[in-house]
Design an enzyme around this catalytic site. Structure first.
Site, PDB file in Angstrom:
ATOM      1  N   PRO A 152       0.794  -1.240  -0.005  1.00  0.00           N
ATOM      2  CA  PRO A 152      -0.053   0.106   0.150  1.00  0.00           C
ATOM      3  C   PRO A 152       0.691   1.399  -0.003  1.00  0.00           C
ATOM      4  O   PRO A 152       0.791   2.058   0.958  1.00  0.00           O
ATOM      5  CB  PRO A 152      -0.714  -0.199   1.393  1.00  0.00           C
ATOM      6  CG  PRO A 152       0.048  -1.009   2.312  1.00  0.00           C
ATOM      7  CD  PRO A 152       0.808  -1.806   1.385  1.00  0.00           C
ATOM      8  N   CYS A 153       1.600   1.507  -1.008  1.00  0.00           N
ATOM      9  CA  CYS A 153       2.347   2.932  -1.426  1.00  0.00           C
ATOM     10  C   CYS A 153       1.102   4.090  -1.282  1.00  0.00           C
ATOM     11  O   CYS A 153       1.476   5.070  -1.197  1.00  0.00           O
ATOM     12  CB  CYS A 153       3.026   2.937  -2.386  1.00  0.00           C
ATOM     13  SG  CYS A 153       2.259   2.623  -4.086  1.00  0.00           S
ATOM     14  N   HIS A 154       0.005   3.736  -1.569  1.00  0.00           N
ATOM     15  CA  HIS A 154      -1.097   4.905  -1.479  1.00  0.00           C
ATOM     16  C   HIS A 154      -1.420   5.384  -0.051  1.00  0.00           C
ATOM     17  O   HIS A 154      -1.685   6.440   0.384  1.00  0.00           O
ATOM     18  CB  HIS A 154      -2.184   4.615  -1.968  1.00  0.00           C
ATOM     19  CG  HIS A 154      -3.071   3.311  -1.373  1.00  0.00           C
ATOM     20  ND1 HIS A 154      -2.668   2.024  -1.568  1.00  0.00           N
ATOM     21  CD2 HIS A 154      -3.945   3.342  -0.320  1.00  0.00           C
ATOM     22  CE1 HIS A 154      -3.617   1.235  -0.807  1.00  0.00           C
ATOM     23  NE2 HIS A 154      -4.301   2.112   0.032  1.00  0.00           N
TER      24      HIS A 154
END
Length: 183
Positions: A152-154
């Site tokens: 989850p780089c978001h």
């Protein structure tokens, strides 16, 4: 400091094939499929060790053969992605095999530790992996994350909490964070 592994302890079964069949198929153990999500179409690439790529930015390249509809790993990935989209899944349990440098892999492993619906700054991620002051390098590792959404780089934001740098675009980043906050 021990970081979580990028692979799960429950590998998904793949159909077994004889060596002579594999020789004729080349790298057909790496296959691609696509799945419709509320944010658009996504392409999943799975190799012998797990998910290699999850691309949410068309157009997609045709580097890998299409997975058969019966492939259990692709089916599991699609089911989990759809459950995430419905707000019914917060943690993926797919084997992951992202290709990257040791630094990138350390960043990606740290991203997996960010709880659903929460955010961390690039600087906090740098400190988590023992590289304080490497916020920009963390940003580059996020930018090259081959398994966005699952890794989850978001969930990574600027030092002041603003949305910055997302390969899928800031509008999609905002939608994903809003989705997680409301489910």
């Amino acid at each position: 400091m021990t970081l979580p592994s990028l692979s799960t302890t429950r590998p998904l079964p793949r159909p077994t094939r004889s060596r002579s069949v594999l020789r004729n198929l080349g790298d057909s153990l790496t296959t691609a499929s696509s799945v419709a999500l509320p944010w658009g179409r996504a392409r999943v690439v799975i190799g012998p060790q797990g998910v290699i790529e999850l691309d949410i930015r068309p157009p997609f390249h045709d580097k890998y053969p299409q997975a058969p509809a019966s492939d259990p790993m692709h089916r599991a990935a699609h089911e989990q992605l759809r459950a995430y989209a419905r707000g019914q899944l917060k943690d993926f349990s797919l084997p992951l095999d992202p290709q990257g440098t040791p630094f990138q892999r350390a960043v990606w492993a740290a991203l997996l530790r960010i709880p659903y619906g929460e955010t961390r700054t690039y600087g906090e991620i740098a400190a988590m992996i023992g590289h304080p002051g490497a916020a920009r390098a963390v940003g580059m590792a996020c930018r090259t994350n081959p398994i966005g959404l699952i890794i989850p780089c978001h969930r990574v934001v600027g030092g002041d909490g603003t949305l910055t740098g997302y390969a899928g675009g800031l509008a999609l980043k905002a939608k994903l964070l809003q989705h997680e906050r409301t489910h």
